[in-house]
Motif scaffolding. Structure first.
Motif, PDB file in Angstrom:
ATOM      1  N   TYR A   1       0.819  -1.219   0.000  1.00 29.05           N
ATOM      2  CA  TYR A   1       0.000   0.000   0.000  1.00 29.05           C
ATOM      3  C   TYR A   1       0.851   1.267   0.000  1.00 29.05           C
ATOM      4  O   TYR A   1       0.426   2.300  -0.497  1.00 29.05           O
TER       5      TYR A   1
ATOM      6  N   LYS B   1      -0.870  12.855  10.381  1.00 28.01           N
ATOM      7  CA  LYS B   1      -1.753  11.985  11.172  1.00 28.01           C
ATOM      8  C   LYS B   1      -2.155  10.705  10.450  1.00 28.01           C
ATOM      9  O   LYS B   1      -3.126  10.052  10.826  1.00 28.01           O
ATOM     10  N   THR B   2      -1.431  10.354   9.388  1.00 27.55           N
ATOM     11  CA  THR B   2      -1.759   9.107   8.705  1.00 27.55           C
ATOM     12  C   THR B   2      -1.316   7.916   9.546  1.00 27.55           C
ATOM     13  O   THR B   2      -1.889   6.837   9.435  1.00 27.55           O
TER      14      THR B   2
ATOM     15  N   SER C   1      -9.075  -1.913   2.316  1.00 26.84           N
ATOM     16  CA  SER C   1      -8.421  -3.166   1.905  1.00 26.84           C
ATOM     17  C   SER C   1      -7.133  -3.365   2.690  1.00 26.84           C
ATOM     18  O   SER C   1      -6.805  -4.484   3.095  1.00 26.84           O
ATOM     19  N   MET C   2      -6.424  -2.257   2.902  1.00 21.68           N
ATOM     20  CA  MET C   2      -5.185  -2.349   3.669  1.00 21.68           C
ATOM     21  C   MET C   2      -5.483  -2.867   5.077  1.00 21.68           C
ATOM     22  O   MET C   2      -4.826  -3.803   5.547  1.00 21.68           O
TER      23      MET C   2
ATOM     24  N   LYS D   1     -10.863   9.590  -4.264  1.00 23.30           N
ATOM     25  CA  LYS D   1      -9.703   9.804  -3.393  1.00 23.30           C
ATOM     26  C   LYS D   1     -10.073  10.531  -2.098  1.00 23.30           C
ATOM     27  O   LYS D   1     -10.805  11.516  -2.119  1.00 23.30           O
TER      28      LYS D   1
ATOM     29  N   PRO E   1      -7.920  10.067  12.696  1.00 19.76           N
ATOM     30  CA  PRO E   1      -6.735   9.832  11.882  1.00 19.76           C
ATOM     31  C   PRO E   1      -6.974  10.237  10.428  1.00 19.76           C
ATOM     32  O   PRO E   1      -8.123  10.421  10.019  1.00 19.76           O
ATOM     33  N   GLU E   2      -5.898  10.386   9.693  1.00 20.03           N
ATOM     34  CA  GLU E   2      -6.018  10.714   8.275  1.00 20.03           C
ATOM     35  C   GLU E   2      -5.619   9.493   7.451  1.00 20.03           C
ATOM     36  O   GLU E   2      -4.785   8.698   7.857  1.00 20.03           O
ATOM     37  N   ILE E   3      -6.219   9.418   6.280  1.00 19.64           N
ATOM     38  CA  ILE E   3      -5.868   8.356   5.348  1.00 19.64           C
ATOM     39  C   ILE E   3      -5.009   9.004   4.265  1.00 19.64           C
ATOM     40  O   ILE E   3      -5.215  10.177   3.949  1.00 19.64           O
ATOM     41  N   TYR E   4      -4.040   8.272   3.708  1.00 16.14           N
ATOM     42  CA  TYR E   4      -3.246   8.850   2.620  1.00 16.14           C
ATOM     43  C   TYR E   4      -4.194   9.483   1.602  1.00 16.14           C
ATOM     44  O   TYR E   4      -5.073   8.813   1.077  1.00 16.14           O
TER      45      TYR E   4
ATOM     46  N   SER F   1      -4.155  10.202  -1.397  1.00 16.93           N
ATOM     47  CA  SER F   1      -4.282   9.690  -2.764  1.00 16.93           C
ATOM     48  C   SER F   1      -4.937   8.315  -2.820  1.00 16.93           C
ATOM     49  O   SER F   1      -5.181   7.781  -3.894  1.00 16.93           O
ATOM     50  N   LEU F   2      -5.220   7.754  -1.657  1.00 17.84           N
ATOM     51  CA  LEU F   2      -5.911   6.460  -1.660  1.00 17.84           C
ATOM     52  C   LEU F   2      -7.420   6.674  -1.601  1.00 17.84           C
ATOM     53  O   LEU F   2      -7.913   7.716  -1.184  1.00 17.84           O
TER      54      LEU F   2
ATOM     55  N   TYR G   1      -1.802   7.544  12.588  1.00 20.41           N
ATOM     56  CA  TYR G   1      -2.873   7.212  13.539  1.00 20.41           C
ATOM     57  C   TYR G   1      -3.852   6.198  12.956  1.00 20.41           C
ATOM     58  O   TYR G   1      -4.512   5.471  13.671  1.00 20.41           O
TER      59      TYR G   1
ATOM     60  N   ARG H   1       0.233   6.640  -6.761  1.00 19.08           N
ATOM     61  CA  ARG H   1      -0.954   7.493  -6.825  1.00 19.08           C
ATOM     62  C   ARG H   1      -0.624   8.951  -6.540  1.00 19.08           C
ATOM     63  O   ARG H   1      -1.192   9.848  -7.135  1.00 19.08           O
TER      64      ARG H   1
ATOM     65  N   ASP I   1      -9.202   1.375  -1.059  1.00 21.87           N
ATOM     66  CA  ASP I   1      -7.787   1.031  -0.835  1.00 21.87           C
ATOM     67  C   ASP I   1      -7.484   0.954   0.646  1.00 21.87           C
ATOM     68  O   ASP I   1      -6.882  -0.005   1.131  1.00 21.87           O
ATOM     69  N   ALA I   2      -7.888   2.017   1.361  1.00 21.83           N
ATOM     70  CA  ALA I   2      -7.537   2.113   2.778  1.00 21.83           C
ATOM     71  C   ALA I   2      -8.168   0.965   3.567  1.00 21.83           C
ATOM     72  O   ALA I   2      -7.525   0.358   4.429  1.00 21.83           O
TER      73      ALA I   2
END
Ligand SMILES: Nc1ncnc2c1ncn2[C@@H]1O[C@H](COP(=O)(O)OP(=O)(O)OP(=O)(O)O)[C@@H](O)[C@H]1O
Ligand SMILES: [Mg+2]
Lengths: 286, 317
Positions: A29, A105-106, B100-101, B133, B87-90, B92-93, A108, A36, B97-98
């Motif tokens: 990922y 904060k990713t 699935s991870m 996204k 929390p934040e997710i990347y 660009s995902l 977290y 991406r 995606d997130a």
């Protein structure tokens, strides 16, 4: 309150993947994120520009202005540019690898999941190495393509060695940048400091230590990376004592030997990997 | 039947000389929802972070199903879903995606993943955004995805830090429904919140904390009756379909049994201070109906918890 006089059965835990498998998931990922977010492609374009400059120089001035044989050609091309390519990979993929997880904060999102912190660190590191290797391979392919065009298909074995040392340097640089980024909580700060270290500071210290203090700078990673270029020089350069200066003093010009260089790079990697893992393991998500 | 548990043993957290959490001893066991209340800076997030090994305890232990979170994080969190501090997710995902991870990290069988991801995303009403996204999402949309990530692996234990933060009113009520439905599935939910009506609606028990110290942990009813019931009063907000005149209030309503005072809040609502048992409350409700004043709503509970909360917190300042 809840009267739990009855001994409860142990809770059945779900079957988690092994840590190795979880590292693999992290890598997958993280790579997806590189592709991406265009980080990978921006670096690829920068490296293609560097390649184009070399290609254009050689085409415009004629290959004989730079080298008379294949080894000299690779020394000119690879020897002069690959450390920059490696350092850029280190900055792009390692500069904020850990600090970014805090600042944005990713981290977290991941850290509350049932996986070891070290799996996050290692998974991200392998992703950075993979992405850097792809870029390195493309960069090498362009250099080799030109080499074959001008000097035929027999690659000097020294170039093979130089390639291997470049990968070793990449591993050490990524080990270092990951460790360094785990000291910071701000992305831009850690990128900036890493860039300054690798682009200026290390070389500057190296010059000061070796020329002024006349001490072999064996403790500096960029000195170790000297083997990448040295191996492309025939004969292999050695530490020289030269007469010079105004009073005819002797001074020494240091050249890193292959075993020394390998030891420096491996040493840097091992120490920074261990320290980086320890720091990340102890870091608090406050 | 298995019984999930979380336990804090002498759990303390200091930042320098400041004590964010001191000597917390708390054991929660079984399938229930426990509300975790306390003013800003009380130590709620600190406690939840200690339970997910995001920070290290200065002293003591956080145990989940008897396993120390710090010593064996992977095993301790195996059946825990958590949502702490948005929390934040990347960027660009995509949510797919997130999630699935998360699914892969938790070892969900490949065959279930797609279906399960679509299910949880539907549960937080984000189906339309599944393949967009995350970077462009609003705060509340991200929070919805975070909630779905916590629910994804159907964990037995949920640790939620203000799950409705940033959600619109419908979102908040959806979260309440989700948590309520989880209670029927043998789940332990430990949830911090500032929304007392949310807590009193969905939680069975409450723990209150202030200045890093646990003030009380008990069943919701016990807490409310213990700290505002006996001697104290319950506040009942009454909604009406039409305006009411002051005379009716002062004469008829104020004299009903158990009523301490009654005042008009707005044109069509009343606040009654009431003291008495549940049976007295029932009587009051039927008396009010009999008065034919256009009664349309009768809300005792949330304010009761609020009263309790205010009493408790004031007491330690
Ligand atoms: N990194 C830190 N350094 C110093 N003090 C901290 C740190 N993190 C939290 N604190 C302090 O710990 C105390 C508890 O904070 P915590 O976040 O647990 O409160 P909370 O109950 O979650 O409050 P809120 O309702 O505002 O979310 C606060 O006084 C805060 O200032
Ligand atoms: Mg908080």
């Amino acid at each position: 309150m809840s009267s739990s006089s009855l001994k409860a059965d142990p809770v059945v835990l779900p079957n988690l993947p092994s840590s190795i498998a979880q590292i693999g998931v992290m890598t997958k990922y993280e790579l997806l994120n590189y592709f991406r977010s265009r980080r990978f492609f921006i670096l690829l374009i920068i490296d293609l520009i560097i390649s184009s400059i070399f290609t254009a120089l050689v085409a415009y001035y004629g290959v004989s202005s730079f080298a008379t044989a294949a080894l000299g050609f690779y020394s000119f091309w690879w020897g002069n540019s690959i450390t920059l390519v490696v350092i850029l990979s280190g900055i792009f993929f390692g500069g904020d690898a850990i600090s970014g997880e805090f600042q944005n904060k990713t981290g977290y999102f991941l850290v509350g999941n049932p996986l070891r912190r070290s799996s996050i660190y290692v998974g991200k590191w392998i992703a950075a190495l993979t992405a850097s290797l792809i870029i390195l391979a493309i960069y090498a392919a362009i250099a080799i393509g030109n080499g074959i065009y001008y000097f035929g298909a027999n690659l000097p074995y020294q170039f093979g060695e130089s390639l291997i040392f470049s990968v070793l340097y990449l591993i050490a640089v990524l080990g270092f940048t990951f460790f360094f980024s785990s000291l910071f909580k701000s992305s831009s700060m850690s990128i900036l400091v890493t860039a300054i270290l690798f682009l200026f500071a290390f070389s500057l210290i190296q010059v000061i230590v070796s020329t002024l203090a006349q001490v072999e700078p064996w403790f500096i990673i960029t000195y170790g990376s000297g083997i990448i270029g040295n191996v492309l020089t025939d004969p292999y350069p050695t530490t020289q004592t030269v007469r010079g200066g105004f009073r005819g003093d002797t001074s020494r010009v240091f050249a890193v030997s292959i075993p020394e260089g390998i030891a420096i790079l491996v040493g840097y990697f091992v120490v920074t990997a261990v320290l980086g893992l320890l720091f990340f393991e102890r870091k608090e998500f406050t | 039947m298995s019984s999930p548990s979380i336990e804090a043993v002498n759990l303390s957290k200091r930042y320098g000389s400041f004590s964010a959490l001191s000597n917390l001893n708390l054991k929660i066991e079984g399938s229930k929802c426990v509300g975790f209340l306390g003013p800003n800076g009380a130590g709620k997030t600190t406690t939840l972070k200690l339970f997910t090994d995001m920070i290290r305890a200065s002293e003591g232990k956080a145990l989940i199903n008897g396993i120390s979170v710090h010593e064996n994080k992977k095993k301790a969190l195996a059946s825990v879903g958590s949502l702490i501090e948005s929390p934040e997710i990347y960027p660009s995902l995509t949510p797919r995606d997130a999630l699935s991870m998360v699914a892969e990290i938790r070892g969900m069988p490949r065959s279930d993943r797609k279906k399960k991801i679509e299910e949880v995303v539907a549960e937080v009403k984000m189906e339309e955004w599944l393949d967009k996204k995350v970077g462009k999402f609003s705060k509340g949309m991200k929070q919805r995805i975070n909630i779905s990530a916590a629910l994804l692996s159907e964990p037995e234990i949920l640790l939620l830090d203000e799950p409705s933060t940033g959600l619109d009113p419908r979102g908040m009520s959806e979260v309440r429904e989700i948590v309520k439905s989880l209670k029927h599935k043998n789940r332990l939910i430990f949830m911090s919140s500032h929304l007392l009506n949310e807590v009193s609606e969905i939680c069975d028990e409450v723990a209150m904390i202030d200045h890093g110290k646990l003030l009380v942990y008990d069943k919701l009813n016990n807490v409310v009756s213990r700290f505002s019931g006996d001697g104290g009063e319950i506040i009942i907000d009454v909604g009406l379909s039409r305006d009411i005149d002051d005379q009716t209030i002062s004469r008829s309503i104020s004299s009903l049994s158990g009523v301490v005072s009654a005042e008009k809040l707005e044109m069509k609502s009343l606040r009654i201070k009431f003291s008495g048992t549940l049976e007295n409350q029932e009587k009051l409700l039927s008396d009010l109906v009999a008065l034919k004043i256009g009664l349309v709503s009768f809300h005792p509970s949330s304010s009761a918890l609020e009263d309790t909360y205010l009493n408790m917190i004031k007491a330690t300042l």
